[in-house]
Design an enzyme around this catalytic site. Sequence first.
Site, PDB file in Angstrom:
ATOM      1  N   ASP A 104      27.445  21.048  49.829  1.00 49.92           N
ATOM      2  CA  ASP A 104      26.550  20.879  48.863  1.00 49.92           C
ATOM      3  C   ASP A 104      24.987  21.457  49.387  1.00 49.92           C
ATOM      4  O   ASP A 104      24.402  20.053  50.273  1.00 49.92           O
ATOM      5  CB  ASP A 104      26.626  18.941  48.741  1.00 49.92           C
ATOM      6  N   HIS A 149      21.422  24.605  45.100  1.00 52.55           N
ATOM      7  CA  HIS A 149      20.209  23.968  46.212  1.00 52.55           C
ATOM      8  C   HIS A 149      20.868  24.107  47.907  1.00 52.55           C
ATOM      9  O   HIS A 149      21.306  24.460  47.975  1.00 52.55           O
ATOM     10  CB  HIS A 149      19.343  22.920  46.508  1.00 52.55           C
ATOM     11  N   GLU A 154      15.846  19.283  46.690  1.00 55.16           N
ATOM     12  CA  GLU A 154      16.842  18.709  45.710  1.00 55.16           C
ATOM     13  C   GLU A 154      16.844  17.354  46.606  1.00 55.16           C
ATOM     14  O   GLU A 154      17.175  16.592  45.250  1.00 55.16           O
ATOM     15  CB  GLU A 154      18.319  19.614  45.396  1.00 55.16           C
ATOM     16  N   GLU A 155      17.755  17.201  47.831  1.00 49.34           N
ATOM     17  CA  GLU A 155      18.241  16.612  47.846  1.00 49.34           C
ATOM     18  C   GLU A 155      17.693  15.017  48.353  1.00 49.34           C
ATOM     19  O   GLU A 155      17.791  13.764  47.948  1.00 49.34           O
ATOM     20  CB  GLU A 155      18.907  16.576  49.526  1.00 49.34           C
ATOM     21  N   HIS A 185      27.444  14.212  51.404  1.00 49.53           N
ATOM     22  CA  HIS A 185      26.148  14.008  52.139  1.00 49.53           C
ATOM     23  C   HIS A 185      27.041  13.230  53.334  1.00 49.53           C
ATOM     24  O   HIS A 185      26.358  12.091  53.880  1.00 49.53           O
ATOM     25  CB  HIS A 185      25.636  12.696  51.460  1.00 49.53           C
TER      26      HIS A 185
END
Length: 481
Positions: free
Chosen positions: A308, A296, A342-343, A440
Amino acid sequence: MHTTPPFTLFPGSRNWKSAALAAVLFLAGLSLSGQSADSLQIRKIFDESLLRGRSYDWLNHLSNQIGGRLSGSVRAKQAVEYTKKELEALGLDRVWLQPVMVPKWVRGTSEFAYIESEPGNTNNVPICALGGSVATPVGGIKAGVVEVQGIEQLQQLDREEVEGKIVFFNRPMDASLINTFQAYGGCVDQRHGGAEAAARMGAVGVIVRSMNLRLDDYPHTGSMSYGDLPESQRIPAAAISTNGAELLSTTLKLNPGIKFFFRQYCRQMADVLSYNVIGEIRGSEFPEEIMVVGGHLDSWDLGDGSHDDGAGCVQSMEVLRLLKATGYRPKRTLRVVLFMNEENGLRGGNKYAQEALNAGEKHVFALESDAGGFTPRGFSFDCTPEAFDRIVAWKPLFEPYLIHQFIRGGSGADIGPLKPQGLVLSGLRPDSQRYFDHHHAETDTFEAINRRELELGAAAMASLVYLCDRYGLPDQPGLRK
């Protein structure tokens, strides 16, 4: 009269037993020859990635020239433009953008919080708003605190114990679990659904312990939901660093009457147009059979999203480059998909699956990298036992690279919506011990990436795609025994 012996594969065999033995040896030789060819191709893939790889340079640009790519942001738009340009430069058969409407949530001015043990005596603690949270009033919120270990414990309290207070969810990740994703899964519900549960009991705000095994001063954001609560009943929610959570818990035990203050300015705006970035190599024999590899493109805004999921995006792009560079032409159509959102919504993954359904496309395999750019350990597979039996037979080919943990289990969030097609879903599984130090958080930066680990992951993914394409999987045409 000359009679034909039972086995005629080897002329001149004097009896059927020797002919049978010769046939077995011949077939074994074919099998070994195939394994040798596979080993050589996989070696070429790893050499290309480790000696001339592009993934690290692509990630350097995504992370350091663009930065955090929150859905709907200018940086997310820049990432779409950059990755499309780089895929076009690879000389793929086709590169395009797939429109998708995504949520636009804005963090605003930096958050601020403190613990007040008595009027005038305060200790500042690091917090960050959870993605999708509403803001506090302009002047912030100050209230008493009730600490709980999760939603279930909260719901066991009387409303009078919660009303007018800030609920502090302080269940930590279970450090005894070797699989850190399992530890994450064991407590992430308080981040996602804690604000809704607390609001229904009259709380005025929520503070959640960061999903992090390490004690540090970096709060970790992440998505949260209010369910069907009307906007007028929604309360602000923030994550507190693990050190901050320890301090708050200890202080609360010493003085249950303390107050907590926090202020944040985040807001949800109207949806905006964004894109999935897609590139493909058309299959040479079974072009209607589609294999997907992806990650993503969006990330949270605190760091630059290197682990991420910038790592997964560039590894997926590299899969197509590696196969082209080593001279392998896929029999099936191979697509790289860089999913958006996606998040905080999974809009990109759902859009791709819906468009595939609308177009009548048949997907047979999908591989996602969304667990960081650390040392690859193997793969997980969401598939039938028959498909897994075929795949696990390839494990010895990965053992020289120490990438041989093949397990049945999950795959990835973005490829999950394709599951109704009945395809094989897979996820790259890197070493996870350091992942949640960065997940995150402000620490998810390019400096946390090891080039060799990233390149090993890309090569492992390309090798698995090569084998699935060359040999096929159950119920696919061109299946080779």
